[in-house]
Design a protein around this motif. Sequence first.
Motif, PDB file in Angstrom:
ATOM      1  N   VAL A   1      -1.584  -8.352 -19.791  1.00  0.00           N
ATOM      2  CA  VAL A   1      -1.525  -7.571 -21.024  1.00  0.00           C
ATOM      3  C   VAL A   1      -1.227  -6.092 -20.757  1.00  0.00           C
ATOM      4  CG1 VAL A   1      -2.804  -6.876 -23.084  1.00  0.00           C
ATOM      5  CG2 VAL A   1      -3.069  -9.179 -22.169  1.00  0.00           C
TER       6      VAL A   1
ATOM      7  N   THR B   1      -5.032  14.737  -8.168  1.00  0.00           N
ATOM      8  CA  THR B   1      -4.189  15.434  -7.190  1.00  0.00           C
ATOM      9  C   THR B   1      -4.113  16.932  -7.458  1.00  0.00           C
ATOM     10  OG1 THR B   1      -2.308  14.779  -8.522  1.00  0.00           O
ATOM     11  CG2 THR B   1      -2.771  13.454  -6.563  1.00  0.00           C
TER      12      THR B   1
ATOM     13  N   VAL C   1       6.388  -2.384  -8.689  1.00  0.00           N
ATOM     14  CA  VAL C   1       7.634  -2.706  -9.388  1.00  0.00           C
ATOM     15  C   VAL C   1       8.753  -1.855  -8.779  1.00  0.00           C
ATOM     16  CG1 VAL C   1       8.775  -2.575 -11.651  1.00  0.00           C
ATOM     17  CG2 VAL C   1       6.409  -3.360 -11.482  1.00  0.00           C
TER      18      VAL C   1
ATOM     19  N   ASP D   1      -5.259   6.444  -0.782  1.00  0.00           N
ATOM     20  CA  ASP D   1      -5.007   7.837  -0.389  1.00  0.00           C
ATOM     21  C   ASP D   1      -5.590   8.810  -1.414  1.00  0.00           C
ATOM     22  OD1 ASP D   1      -3.760   7.188   1.946  1.00  0.00           O
ATOM     23  OD2 ASP D   1      -1.715   7.435   1.182  1.00  0.00           O
TER      24      ASP D   1
ATOM     25  N   GLN E   1       4.478  21.341  -9.020  1.00  0.00           N
ATOM     26  CA  GLN E   1       3.110  20.897  -8.714  1.00  0.00           C
ATOM     27  C   GLN E   1       2.820  20.781  -7.227  1.00  0.00           C
ATOM     28  OE1 GLN E   1       1.772  17.487 -11.064  1.00  0.00           O
ATOM     29  NE2 GLN E   1       3.119  18.098 -12.714  1.00  0.00           N
TER      30      GLN E   1
ATOM     31  N   GLU F   1       3.230   5.243  -5.660  1.00  0.00           N
ATOM     32  CA  GLU F   1       2.765   4.225  -6.608  1.00  0.00           C
ATOM     33  C   GLU F   1       3.806   3.924  -7.683  1.00  0.00           C
ATOM     34  OE1 GLU F   1       0.740   1.580  -7.675  1.00  0.00           O
ATOM     35  OE2 GLU F   1      -1.007   2.829  -7.306  1.00  0.00           O
TER      36      GLU F   1
ATOM     37  N   ASN G   1       1.126  -3.108 -22.470  1.00  0.00           N
ATOM     38  CA  ASN G   1       1.552  -1.732 -22.234  1.00  0.00           C
ATOM     39  C   ASN G   1       3.063  -1.564 -22.338  1.00  0.00           C
ATOM     40  OD1 ASN G   1      -1.032  -1.000 -21.834  1.00  0.00           O
ATOM     41  ND2 ASN G   1      -0.834  -0.428 -19.686  1.00  0.00           N
TER      42      ASN G   1
ATOM     43  N   TYR H   1      -8.464  11.661  -1.008  1.00  0.00           N
ATOM     44  CA  TYR H   1      -8.141  13.027  -1.409  1.00  0.00           C
ATOM     45  C   TYR H   1      -9.177  13.550  -2.406  1.00  0.00           C
ATOM     46  CZ  TYR H   1      -5.204  16.868  -3.183  1.00  0.00           C
ATOM     47  OH  TYR H   1      -4.709  18.086  -3.554  1.00  0.00           O
TER      48      TYR H   1
ATOM     49  N   VAL I   1       4.004  13.268  -6.865  1.00  0.00           N
ATOM     50  CA  VAL I   1       3.087  14.372  -6.542  1.00  0.00           C
ATOM     51  C   VAL I   1       1.908  13.828  -5.744  1.00  0.00           C
ATOM     52  CG1 VAL I   1       1.444  16.017  -7.548  1.00  0.00           C
ATOM     53  CG2 VAL I   1       3.751  15.821  -8.495  1.00  0.00           C
ATOM     54  N   SER I   2       1.370  12.707  -6.202  1.00  0.00           N
ATOM     55  CA  SER I   2       0.236  12.105  -5.513  1.00  0.00           C
ATOM     56  C   SER I   2       0.609  11.716  -4.086  1.00  0.00           C
ATOM     57  CB  SER I   2      -0.249  10.880  -6.298  1.00  0.00           C
ATOM     58  OG  SER I   2      -1.137  10.143  -5.511  1.00  0.00           O
TER      59      SER I   2
ATOM     60  N   LYS J   1       0.856  14.827  -1.930  1.00  0.00           N
ATOM     61  CA  LYS J   1      -0.398  15.546  -1.671  1.00  0.00           C
ATOM     62  C   LYS J   1      -1.473  14.717  -0.986  1.00  0.00           C
ATOM     63  CE  LYS J   1      -1.623  18.814  -4.684  1.00  0.00           C
ATOM     64  NZ  LYS J   1      -1.881  19.525  -5.951  1.00  0.00           N
ATOM     65  N   THR J   2      -1.453  13.401  -1.178  1.00  0.00           N
ATOM     66  CA  THR J   2      -2.573  12.612  -0.655  1.00  0.00           C
ATOM     67  C   THR J   2      -2.246  11.755   0.562  1.00  0.00           C
ATOM     68  OG1 THR J   2      -2.234  10.637  -2.031  1.00  0.00           O
ATOM     69  CG2 THR J   2      -3.478  12.434  -3.027  1.00  0.00           C
ATOM     70  N   SER J   3      -0.957  11.641   0.909  1.00  0.00           N
ATOM     71  CA  SER J   3      -0.599  10.706   1.987  1.00  0.00           C
ATOM     72  C   SER J   3      -0.755  11.305   3.380  1.00  0.00           C
ATOM     73  CB  SER J   3       0.852  10.259   1.810  1.00  0.00           C
ATOM     74  OG  SER J   3       1.698  11.385   1.997  1.00  0.00           O
TER      75      SER J   3
ATOM     76  N   LYS K   1       3.163   0.618  -9.217  1.00  0.00           N
ATOM     77  CA  LYS K   1       2.511  -0.620  -9.658  1.00  0.00           C
ATOM     78  C   LYS K   1       3.238  -1.846  -9.120  1.00  0.00           C
ATOM     79  CE  LYS K   1      -0.531   1.316 -12.610  1.00  0.00           C
ATOM     80  NZ  LYS K   1      -0.330   1.533 -14.032  1.00  0.00           N
TER      81      LYS K   1
ATOM     82  N   GLN L   1       0.831  -1.213   0.000  1.00  0.00           N
ATOM     83  CA  GLN L   1       0.000   0.000   0.000  1.00  0.00           C
ATOM     84  C   GLN L   1       0.868   1.267   0.000  1.00  0.00           C
ATOM     85  OE1 GLN L   1      -3.364  -0.127   2.686  1.00  0.00           O
ATOM     86  NE2 GLN L   1      -3.435   2.091   2.644  1.00  0.00           N
ATOM     87  N   THR L   2       0.424   2.249  -0.776  1.00  0.00           N
ATOM     88  CA  THR L   2       1.172   3.507  -0.821  1.00  0.00           C
ATOM     89  C   THR L   2       0.856   4.323   0.436  1.00  0.00           C
ATOM     90  OG1 THR L   2      -0.628   4.554  -2.014  1.00  0.00           O
ATOM     91  CG2 THR L   2       1.121   3.617  -3.343  1.00  0.00           C
ATOM     92  N   GLY L   3       1.684   5.292   0.722  1.00  0.00           N
ATOM     93  CA  GLY L   3       1.439   6.153   1.881  1.00  0.00           C
ATOM     94  C   GLY L   3       2.694   6.333   2.719  1.00  0.00           C
TER      95      GLY L   3
ATOM     96  N   ARG M   1       3.872  11.959 -11.475  1.00  0.00           N
ATOM     97  CA  ARG M   1       2.519  11.869 -10.939  1.00  0.00           C
ATOM     98  C   ARG M   1       2.486  11.034  -9.655  1.00  0.00           C
ATOM     99  NH1 ARG M   1      -1.700   9.563 -15.065  1.00  0.00           N
ATOM    100  NH2 ARG M   1      -1.055  11.377 -16.254  1.00  0.00           N
TER     101      ARG M   1
END
Lengths: 359, 225
Positions: B176, B101, A67, B126, A119, A63, A283, B130, A84-85, A88-90, A65, A20-22, A81
């Motif tokens: 994928v 964000t 990896v 999070d 940002q 984040e 991807n 937010y 920044v996330s 700002k969000t943690s 993913k 989990q992020t944070g 991103r």
Amino acid sequence: MNPFKAVWGLLFRLFPCPIQTGVVRIGNPGPDSPVLVTCNFYTTVRRLIRTLKGVDAWLLVAESKGVNVWCAACGNEFNTRSVVSAIKTSGIEDKVTHRTVILPPLGAAGISAAEVKDQTGWHTRWGPVRAKDIPAYLAAHRKRTEPMKRATYTLGERLDTALGSMFPFYFFVALGFLVFAPHLLGYFVGTLVATFLVFIGLCPWIPGKHGWQKVLLLDALLGLALAATSVWPVPADIPVRTILVMAMVLFALHGGELGGLSSIWASDFDPFMARLGLRSIGNTRFAGTTRTDLLIGARVLTHYPEKCSSCAECINVCPIGVWDRNEHKKTFLAHREACTACCACLKQCTEDAIEALAA
Amino acid sequence: MFSYVFMKLLEGRPESYDRRVERVSGGHIRAIKEQIVDAIDPGTHVLEVGCGTGELATMIAARGATVLAFDASEKMVAEARDRMAREGLEEKVTVQSMAVTAMDRLDAASFDAVVATLVLSELTRDEERYALRHAVRVLRPGGRLLLADEVVPRTTGRRLAYQAVRLPVLAVTYLVSTSSTRPLENLPETLRHLGLEVLQEERSLGDAFALVVARKPQQDKEVEA
């Protein structure tokens, strides 16, 4: 500690292992404690927590993913991103009074320090490449020594990344032997261990710039040995020829994508796919990216000294030391031949002084 | 029982995204969007979080509201802008390229409704908190938040059935596209905690999908962060 994730993150690194992020507390951090950014790969976070014992800091897990920092940044999953996330969000803004994050320099291919500042208003600093240098870096008032800025690929790092990335292949081939030719399983495991130790242990000294060149050389030697078995007698109770063929295939497995396992050598796999004209699998993109274009020579890393402010961000983030300063403190492209095309310098340059120019 | 996690596979091709999601979901997502549009009053100003190709924004604009729609994917934003130009809705719908964000840049109490479909499940926990906090902040008192997303079913049996359907799709999607989604937990509780009145929670797809409508009280209560 999650035993399943511990094993997964160690041996099945080709697949993600997210956490989990944070914000994670290291020791007993306070409002002045440093904020260290990392990816959300389980193994990285566990290792950081272990390495930072005795340090009081905030670990900001962003984040990626699931990896690791280097692979996720090069694949643009760990990026501006994400950071920044996380900022700002943690809730980290309420936990510290300062506004500086320490970024992992191996993430520079994905994270633009200037954009993070833009940002979030937070200042950024590049920390040491290796986690084990972080305590010394913090103790030295966040000053990096030269070795702290550059990536290495020591025996321990080689064993770790090679086993972590290749284990699924070894595992499934072994499973195949167990099912279809159980009498050869012992020979396979023995050959696997021996060739793995020889290749991963000695690869920096095996001639050849690319992994596949090293493999070709070793396989040519084994081919000679194979030919020799038709001239010289071989023990009847040991399947020597089978073992030699197994070793040839295994060397190809260990070394086929040697570059991609490290942060000091360029990937061989991506340019190979690009030369085949394959644009992407899912991807994962091959042909047409700046990175593969640089690797196949379709683009050339170009420096425009007249635009360059010599801010040294390229020098700060290059894991190899491709950039340097001359006696007049001007930045210049010193070792183009060593560039692995991670594009971290391109990402950081705010003056458009670095470009991947179409060849 | 159904999971929208496969949508991550289709995002690479914005031009055919809606059509394909629509087909695979058997019309479900379109029906949800129509329900959302029905709840929007003409003449109001609406924020759409994560607009994707702009389908919902178009429908809301057709109802007579103005929309500020944003998405973090530049490909999706380009597709949404093309759509607005094609349908002559550029006056009514503004499409911006930004991540959740950046929602702190939006003015407080400036929208009559905030809508988000299949967006929160793509965010980290999070980021979800937010985005919701700022959605509440930008709503005018009396304004409504309309969320449609994949959620964790409420009973053990349904959770197991949901996972049995979701996991194979998740595995293929991940292999994928190296991406996935995260079903939301306790959405109504989260919204109440943020000071909203939950007016409606409608479950579908075997309890694994929820349309939640909540209202910001007229008297602006203390909003817990």
